[in-house]
Design an enzyme around this catalytic site. Sequence first.
Site, mmCIF file in Angstrom:
data_model
loop_
_atom_site.group_PDB
_atom_site.id
_atom_site.type_symbol
_atom_site.label_atom_id
_atom_site.label_comp_id
_atom_site.label_asym_id
_atom_site.label_seq_id
_atom_site.Cartn_x
_atom_site.Cartn_y
_atom_site.Cartn_z
ATOM 1 N N SER A 66 0.821 -1.213 0.000
ATOM 2 C CA SER A 66 0.000 0.000 0.000
ATOM 3 C C SER A 66 0.856 1.264 0.000
ATOM 4 O O SER A 66 0.445 2.288 -0.548
ATOM 5 C CB SER A 66 -0.960 0.005 1.186
ATOM 6 N N TYR A 122 3.484 1.911 -1.749
ATOM 7 C CA TYR A 122 3.715 2.263 -3.154
ATOM 8 C C TYR A 122 2.404 2.574 -3.870
ATOM 9 O O TYR A 122 2.327 3.529 -4.655
ATOM 10 C CB TYR A 122 4.478 1.148 -3.875
ATOM 11 N N LEU A 157 9.385 -8.798 -11.098
ATOM 12 C CA LEU A 157 8.383 -7.832 -10.641
ATOM 13 C C LEU A 157 8.149 -6.793 -11.725
ATOM 14 O O LEU A 157 9.103 -6.310 -12.341
ATOM 15 C CB LEU A 157 8.878 -7.128 -9.371
ATOM 16 N N GLU A 158 6.891 -6.447 -11.936
ATOM 17 C CA GLU A 158 6.534 -5.421 -12.913
ATOM 18 C C GLU A 158 6.026 -4.199 -12.155
ATOM 19 O O GLU A 158 5.092 -4.304 -11.360
ATOM 20 C CB GLU A 158 5.455 -5.935 -13.864
ATOM 21 N N GLN A 166 3.619 -8.233 -1.165
ATOM 22 C CA GLN A 166 3.342 -9.262 -0.171
ATOM 23 C C GLN A 166 2.911 -10.542 -0.861
ATOM 24 O O GLN A 166 2.040 -10.530 -1.731
ATOM 25 C CB GLN A 166 2.261 -8.821 0.810
ATOM 26 N N TYR A 220 3.652 -26.864 -11.969
ATOM 27 C CA TYR A 220 4.459 -26.078 -12.906
ATOM 28 C C TYR A 220 5.718 -26.851 -13.298
ATOM 29 O O TYR A 220 6.116 -26.865 -14.461
ATOM 30 C CB TYR A 220 4.827 -24.736 -12.266
ATOM 31 N N GLN A 231 14.011 -19.351 -12.796
ATOM 32 C CA GLN A 231 14.544 -18.085 -13.302
ATOM 33 C C GLN A 231 15.395 -17.385 -12.252
ATOM 34 O O GLN A 231 15.113 -17.439 -11.064
ATOM 35 C CB GLN A 231 13.429 -17.176 -13.806
#
Length: 185
Positions: A108, A110, A132-133, A152, A166, A176
């Site tokens: 929150s 950000y 992360l985008e 989070q 996966y 990755q």
Amino acid sequence: MPVMPDQWIKSKALESRMIEPFVSSKISTGVISYGLSSYGYDARVSNKFKIFTNLAVSQVDPKNFDESMLIERTGDFCIIPPNSFALGCTIEYFRVPRGVIVICLGKSTYARCGIIVNVTPLEPEWEGHVTLEFSNTTPLPAKIYSNEGVCQMIFLKGSTNCDVSYKDAKGKYMGQAGITLPIVK
């Protein structure tokens, strides 16, 4: 599908290396908080970023991704231009158990500054550093702090294990490391 509590997260992190490095308490003094919380884990962003620019490319195509549209930055923070986008990755390496899916939500602190963090779910038996985008939705430059909390992770346990994880599916983002760009096979 129950949300898993702090004691479960801590147990899995310590016994099964689910999160490495693992911070067993909430760190919040003088930083954007990170570490273990009541029903989740606040992950940190590393000091490496890739920022989108329109200097060499006129469009973004996920099937034909051109790395020349990215500028690499390393440092204590990243400045995202107005109405622009950047990529980063977590410091933490995650190993998701088979019967669990992880949902990532932006912090929150950000979000209240117009900075949106997006991550798709971490699938059962996926492992790696999380790419992360970051979207800067404001008309002003926005600052992301390295080595501090940005999102989070919420751990949801399925009523039974999935038939195909996966790992079983040989997912393209398995294992990755660092910032991973789009892959279309």
